[in-house]
Write an enzyme that holds these catalytic residues in place. Structure first.
Site, PDB file in Angstrom:
ATOM      1  N   SER A   1       0.830  -1.211   0.000  1.00  0.00           N
ATOM      2  CA  SER A   1       0.000   0.000   0.000  1.00  0.00           C
ATOM      3  C   SER A   1       0.860   1.255   0.000  1.00  0.00           C
ATOM      4  O   SER A   1       2.016   1.247   0.438  1.00  0.00           O
ATOM      5  CB  SER A   1      -0.901   0.008   1.232  1.00  0.00           C
ATOM      6  OG  SER A   1      -1.637  -1.175   1.286  1.00  0.00           O
TER       7      SER A   1
HETATM    8  N1  SAM Z   1      -0.559  -4.087   4.111  1.00  0.00           N
HETATM    9  C1  SAM Z   1       0.090  -4.743   3.046  1.00  0.00           C
HETATM   10  C2  SAM Z   1       1.525  -4.311   2.874  1.00  0.00           C
HETATM   11  O1  SAM Z   1       1.967  -3.534   3.648  1.00  0.00           O
HETATM   12  O2  SAM Z   1       2.164  -4.855   1.985  1.00  0.00           O
HETATM   13  C3  SAM Z   1      -0.657  -4.590   1.771  1.00  0.00           C
HETATM   14  C4  SAM Z   1      -1.567  -5.651   1.559  1.00  0.00           C
HETATM   15  S1  SAM Z   1      -2.275  -5.813  -0.044  1.00  0.00           S
HETATM   16  C5  SAM Z   1      -2.993  -4.286  -0.371  1.00  0.00           C
HETATM   17  C6  SAM Z   1      -3.615  -6.860   0.378  1.00  0.00           C
HETATM   18  C7  SAM Z   1      -3.259  -8.288   0.638  1.00  0.00           C
HETATM   19  O3  SAM Z   1      -4.414  -8.913   1.126  1.00  0.00           O
HETATM   20  C8  SAM Z   1      -2.843  -9.056  -0.585  1.00  0.00           C
HETATM   21  O4  SAM Z   1      -1.558  -9.544  -0.398  1.00  0.00           O
HETATM   22  C9  SAM Z   1      -3.854 -10.177  -0.690  1.00  0.00           C
HETATM   23  O5  SAM Z   1      -3.293 -11.396  -1.118  1.00  0.00           O
HETATM   24  C10 SAM Z   1      -4.322 -10.285   0.735  1.00  0.00           C
HETATM   25  N2  SAM Z   1      -5.628 -10.908   0.944  1.00  0.00           N
HETATM   26  C11 SAM Z   1      -6.775 -10.785   0.206  1.00  0.00           C
HETATM   27  N3  SAM Z   1      -7.745 -11.545   0.756  1.00  0.00           N
HETATM   28  C12 SAM Z   1      -7.218 -12.140   1.858  1.00  0.00           C
HETATM   29  C13 SAM Z   1      -7.734 -13.024   2.830  1.00  0.00           C
HETATM   30  N4  SAM Z   1      -8.996 -13.475   2.794  1.00  0.00           N
HETATM   31  N5  SAM Z   1      -6.914 -13.441   3.826  1.00  0.00           N
HETATM   32  C14 SAM Z   1      -5.630 -13.016   3.870  1.00  0.00           C
HETATM   33  N6  SAM Z   1      -5.092 -12.183   2.965  1.00  0.00           N
HETATM   34  C15 SAM Z   1      -5.871 -11.733   1.972  1.00  0.00           C
END
Ligand code: SAM
Length: 650
Positions: A62
């Protein structure tokens, strides 16, 4: 200062502080965490730009400002336990780890979870753990959390996540369609059942894909009832052979526990009888152990295993609540069991046993009667020892109260001595009368545990409940041991005893355990816990303890409960195999479940009969009868000696 440190400071000043983020701890944390370590080497030079960046598995890290905005909104503070859903690169989790006590972050892509975990170890961020899996339903076993951050957008805030917030805790999560502009929502739990919500403005996140989020294709999930319907296997009427056949899949278990959602529903008894017959006839089960008093069930056992009746023995199940075992449904099953055992070798016969400990006078008498036969001197001693409890044998709770007021348990030593002595002379007694040995030992153990049970009643509900369920579990284990390593048992008891208590309010709030939990701990996959439920109809129950049996209307199940979902499938009867993740997963969010016992008070139903549970963890399977009828009680018991019709005295 290296180039990255300079860029980092500039990022904090220009992108974070300049946009109004004030928390000194957060600003310090962002100055400390090397964001360049959270992207690929090729993108390290862009790590401090004011934008999100691509990471592995087609995901994103993000934008720094959004990370800061979410952490500040969630109020992450020293001492906090924080959950992040969507760890991605691990960057946000690392920043939070510099502030909070403990951070757990879940990531659905294994590759990302492994990379993030490696980064934490390399940077020495030991208070941050990265777990691989679907985090959309949170992590109930680690709850409560002071803050929950979801870094992926859902269609709504899942109830399961709300339930995992500490009171005063905050959840921050983007809500909206995949690919569209979403709203960043802040939810604060202000009390057990109340939440404040605030919209923090437009954002754009990747979708939350999982059980409580979108499907893999980014589509909205159908409602849980529709998914339950898709996984449910319709069942024919109970008397159709195909009904019991559907339970063949549990035939390889060592112990099959069959529940009931009330103590007075005909369908639950008839269904258990049909399934048990099948398990006995087709799968080698020889023990039927029920939530009934040992001495009463022993009377029935002598009948079904064609053993001689005891002189002067009372008819079985003469005490409140008589309808629980003195009913037409049980009588039909007992008659079948007797005919099944006809012309069979004793070892091949199936027996009927009681696991419960309420018939204290019956048990004391059975021990004395047995010793009269094998060791008259010991019988005299037993009479003397049990005399201590005799004055209270009709109302043993009074003994418990006396023990508390006196400050010591006057009958403890004699009943413990009695059991010990019986066990010490085991070999010589077995030589005299082995068949009855198990019965006498079980009764002596019952007297010992019942003495402790009635005292524990005054210490607290959980203590006496746990003592009783531990006694029932140990009795079951002793039966299995006595019958050899290949012996297999079916248990009939209420859902509250056989559904794993660790996944219900019983275990989570009241510290209560039960037979189902103990059996699962001992036998694992070789134990199968099968719960039963109903929506409406009639039930046999009393209004007060010791009150008369009434046939009462069962209220339609409550909105949002597991029962209401089952009703909404529109099926009259079904089997839901919860071991199958397609069936179990949609039900993982905790919901209310109804428990009707010997007492049913429809007026206060929500508070007296519903409790939270996680059905797919509580049971291996769920059997549904949408509309049910009360059991048919047998006429009242005759006085001892008057009855000729064994074993119910009719
Ligand atoms: N906060 C993170 C960072 O600092 O890198 C950014 C995260 S990214 C925007 C969102 C993440 O949520 C992705 O890696 C995606 O694979 C994960 N995601 C989506 N659905 C999910 C779920 N049900 N459980 C765990 N992770 C999930």
């Amino acid at each position: 200062m290296d180039d990255f440190a300079t860029s980092r400071n500039q990022m904090v000043e220009r992108q974070i502080a300049a946009r109004g983020i004030r928390s000194p701890r957060l600003l310090a944390a962002m100055r400390e965490v090397p964001r360049e370590a959270f992207v690929s080497a090729a993108l390290a030079g862009q790590a401090y730009e004011d934008s999100p960046l691509p990471i592995e598995a087609d995901q994103t890290i993000s934008q720094p400002y959004i990370v800061a905005l979410m952490i500040e909104a969630a109020g992450v503070a020293p001492g906090d336990k924080v959950l992040e859903i969507g760890a991605g690169s691990g960057y946000a989790a690392a920043v939070m780890g510099r502030i909070a006590e403990e951070v757990i972050a879940i990531e659905r892509h294994a590759e990302l979870a492994a990379l993030a975990e490696t980064r934490m170890r390399r940077l020495g961020y030991d208070n941050v753990r990265i777990l691989h899996g679907d985090g959309s339903a949170g992590l109930p076993e680690q709850a409560p959390f002071h803050a929950i951050l979801a870094a992926a957008s859902g269609s709504h805030v899942p109830e399961a996540l709300k339930a995992q917030l500490a009171i005063g805790g905050t959840l921050v999560m983007p809500i909206g369609e995949p690919g569209a502009v979403q709203s960043l929502v802040k939810l604060t739990r202000t009390a057990e059942d109340s939440y404040d919500s605030e919209d923090l403005g437009p954002v754009r996140f990747v979708p939350l894909i999982g059980e409580q989020g979108w499907t893999e294709r980014g589509e909205r999930r159908s409602p849980p009832a529709a998914r339950m319907r898709a996984a449910a296997e319709p069942l024919p009427r109970i008397d159709d052979p195909a009904f019991a056949k559907a339970f063949d899949r549990f035939g390889d278990a060592r112990v099959v526990l069959l529940g009931e959602a009330s103590h007075g529903t005909s369908e639950f008894y008839r269904a258990r009888a049909a399934i048990t017959r099948r398990l006995i006839e087709g799968h080698g089960f020889t023990i039927v152990a029920v939530e009934a008093d040992w001495p009463d069930a022993a009377n029935v056992d002598r009948f079904v295993r064609h053993r001689p009746r005891r002189d002067g023995e009372e008819a079985a199940f003469r005490r409140f609540p008589t309808w629980m075992w003195r009913n037409a449904e049980v009588e039909a099953f007992v008659s079948w069991l007797r005919s099944h055992n006809e012309r069979r070798e004793p070892e091949a016969m199936a027996g009927f046993y009681g696991l419960d400990l309420y018939n204290l006078p019956g048990s004391m008498r059975a021990v004395i009667d047995y010793l009269e036969d094998v060791d008259p001197e010991a019988a005299a001693l037993a009479r003397e020892r049990y005399a201590c409890l005799m004055p209270w044998s009709r109302d043993p709770a009074l003994y418990g109260r006396l023990a508390v007021t006196e400050g010591y348990a006057r009958c403890r030593a004699p009943v413990v001595a009695m059991l010990r002595e019986l066990q010490a002379k085991r070999l010589s007694y077995i030589a005299e009368n082995g068949e009855e040995w198990l019965d006498a030992a079980a009764n002596a153990r019952l007297v010992q545990n019942a003495e402790a049970y009635y005292r524990a009643m005054y210490e607290g509900a959980a203590e006496s409940w746990n003592l009783r369920d531990t006694h029932m579990f140990e009795t079951l284990c002793q039966l299995l041991d006595a019958k050899g390593e290949n012996a297999k048992a079916v248990v009939w008891a209420h859902n509250s005893h056989i559904g794993n208590a660790a996944f219900t309010e019983m275990g989570q709030v009241r510290d209560e355990l039960n037979i189902g939990q103990l059996v699962k701990e001992r036998f694992g996959e070789r134990a199968r816990l099968i719960g039963f439920g109903t929506h409406a109809g009639t039930v046999a129950a009393a209004t007060d303890w010791d009150g008369p049996m009434e046939v009462k209307q069962v209220r339609p199940s409550l909105e949002g409960s597991y029962e209401r979902l089952s009703h909404e499938t529109g099926l009259p009867r079904f089997l839901l195999d919860l071991r199958d993740s397609e069936a179990g997963a949609p039900l993982l969010e905790p919901r209310l479940e109804r428990f009707i016992g010997v007492i049913y008070r429809p007026e206060t139903e929500r508070w007296s009969h519903y409790a939270q549970a996680i059905l797919p963890r509580q049971f291996d399977a769920w059997v549904w009868f949408d509309e049910t009828e009360a059991v048919r009680p047998l006429p009242g018991a005759e006085a001892p000696g008057e009855d000729d019709m064994w074993p119910f005295g009719l």
